[in-house]
Design a protein around this motif. Sequence first.
Motif, PDB file in Angstrom:
ATOM      1  N   UNK A   7       0.815  -1.213   0.000  1.00 38.04           N
ATOM      2  CA  UNK A   7       0.000   0.000   0.000  1.00 38.04           C
ATOM      3  C   UNK A   7       0.849   1.264   0.000  1.00 38.04           C
ATOM      4  N   UNK A   8       2.093   1.159   0.468  1.00 42.43           N
ATOM      5  CA  UNK A   8       2.972   2.324   0.491  1.00 42.43           C
ATOM      6  C   UNK A   8       3.763   2.486  -0.801  1.00 42.43           C
ATOM      7  N   UNK A   9       3.565   1.586  -1.729  1.00 42.44           N
ATOM      8  CA  UNK A   9       4.262   1.676  -3.007  1.00 42.44           C
ATOM      9  C   UNK A   9       3.826   2.936  -3.749  1.00 42.44           C
ATOM     10  N   UNK A  10       4.790   3.697  -4.221  1.00 39.28           N
ATOM     11  CA  UNK A  10       4.510   4.988  -4.866  1.00 39.28           C
ATOM     12  C   UNK A  10       3.612   4.828  -6.093  1.00 39.28           C
ATOM     13  N   UNK A  11       3.927   3.878  -6.940  1.00 41.03           N
ATOM     14  CA  UNK A  11       3.158   3.684  -8.172  1.00 41.03           C
ATOM     15  C   UNK A  11       1.731   3.250  -7.870  1.00 41.03           C
ATOM     16  N   UNK A  12       1.582   2.322  -6.928  1.00 39.74           N
ATOM     17  CA  UNK A  12       0.242   1.838  -6.583  1.00 39.74           C
ATOM     18  C   UNK A  12      -0.597   2.965  -5.999  1.00 39.74           C
ATOM     19  N   UNK A  13       0.000   3.771  -5.153  1.00 37.94           N
ATOM     20  CA  UNK A  13      -0.729   4.905  -4.587  1.00 37.94           C
ATOM     21  C   UNK A  13      -1.223   5.845  -5.683  1.00 37.94           C
ATOM     22  N   UNK A  14      -0.349   6.162  -6.614  1.00 36.19           N
ATOM     23  CA  UNK A  14      -0.731   7.071  -7.699  1.00 36.19           C
ATOM     24  C   UNK A  14      -1.867   6.495  -8.538  1.00 36.19           C
TER      25      UNK A  14
END
Length: 381
Positions: A7-14
């Motif tokens: 959930x803290x992954x930058x791409x997934x968040x975006x």
Amino acid sequence: MTILDWLQDYTIQNVVIGAALLGLISGVLGSFAVLRKQSLLGDTLSHAALPGVCIGFLIAGTRNIGSILFGALVSGALAALLMLALTRNSRLKTDAGLGITLSTFFALGVVLLTYIQGTNNAAQGGLDSFLFGQAAATLRSDLWIMGGITVAALGLVSLLWKEFKLVSFDPSYAASLGLPVVWLEVLLTVMIALAVVVGLQMVGVVLMAAMIIAPAVAARQWSHRLEGMVLLAAAIGVGGGVFGALLSALSRGLATGPLIILSVSSVVIVSLLFAPGRGFVWEIVRLRRSRRRLRYQQVLTTLYQLAAAHADSRYRSGQGMIDTYHGTSTQRALRKLHRRGYVVRHAAPPEEPNTAGQWVLTPAGIHEAERILDSLGREAL
């Protein structure tokens, strides 16, 4: 990778935030397009955005998201104005105007895209991703642009809610009140173009039309009021967008845009099947209930008419005679009438031991039969 790291992954968040913004603006603005019977409008504006994408790239000389989205907005707005001009100033119907606009602008976009791909500009790489979207390439700066567009569009909807509502349901009445109907329609159309701009990065030109229409179509099956429809469409859009984005992140390889569309479309299918009062399954159940109710009413009135013909309210009608009169078995209908206390069953007479028995109307059955015949008489009048 743990769930927290995931959930803290930058791409997934975006991607998740972008999908939520797309679902929100698409659900709200798509509701007005559906109510105005302009479902093809989203398809037209999304395809019309392609030449704007290409022109924005040519002007900036690089794959700058700001210039590309601005070009898409201008192109979509011009397409909207052209469509309105064609339908209002000629004999073309709305669907014909939308079709002409769609094909013209999309053809121009394909020509420009082919031209750009024929140049030696190294920055052109990935430009064709706007056809089907490339959610993984979404940056935090892109989200700020998408968020700003979404907030602006929702703010306009809130500010002009009553006006948009009147124009969507009864433009003639809105015009009689002195409202600028043409300008309100133009504004609504341009705002849908804004929604298209938000979705270009996520789902692309080709699939954006479904994102505009699907949440509103699903919400329409569950709500009878515009307020409820808009809120539910927004929720379906956000939920479907986030679910599709997360599913894409889990699958590692499946395209995000198509998964978002499939997620929202699955809600549409469920709504069309099971929505109370409007769903296909609900309609089948209602039709079967109506047929059963009609059958038992027909059997009840038949017993009443037979009794009246013999001038005997206690006339015993044989099961076989009733079946012959209706051309099919009436045993189920008679059992239902018996449970309701409208008829009583007498055993077969000794001289006819093989018959199925005889039926007699009760006072309640006579009253119900008279009520049914009276209502049928009033309808005939």
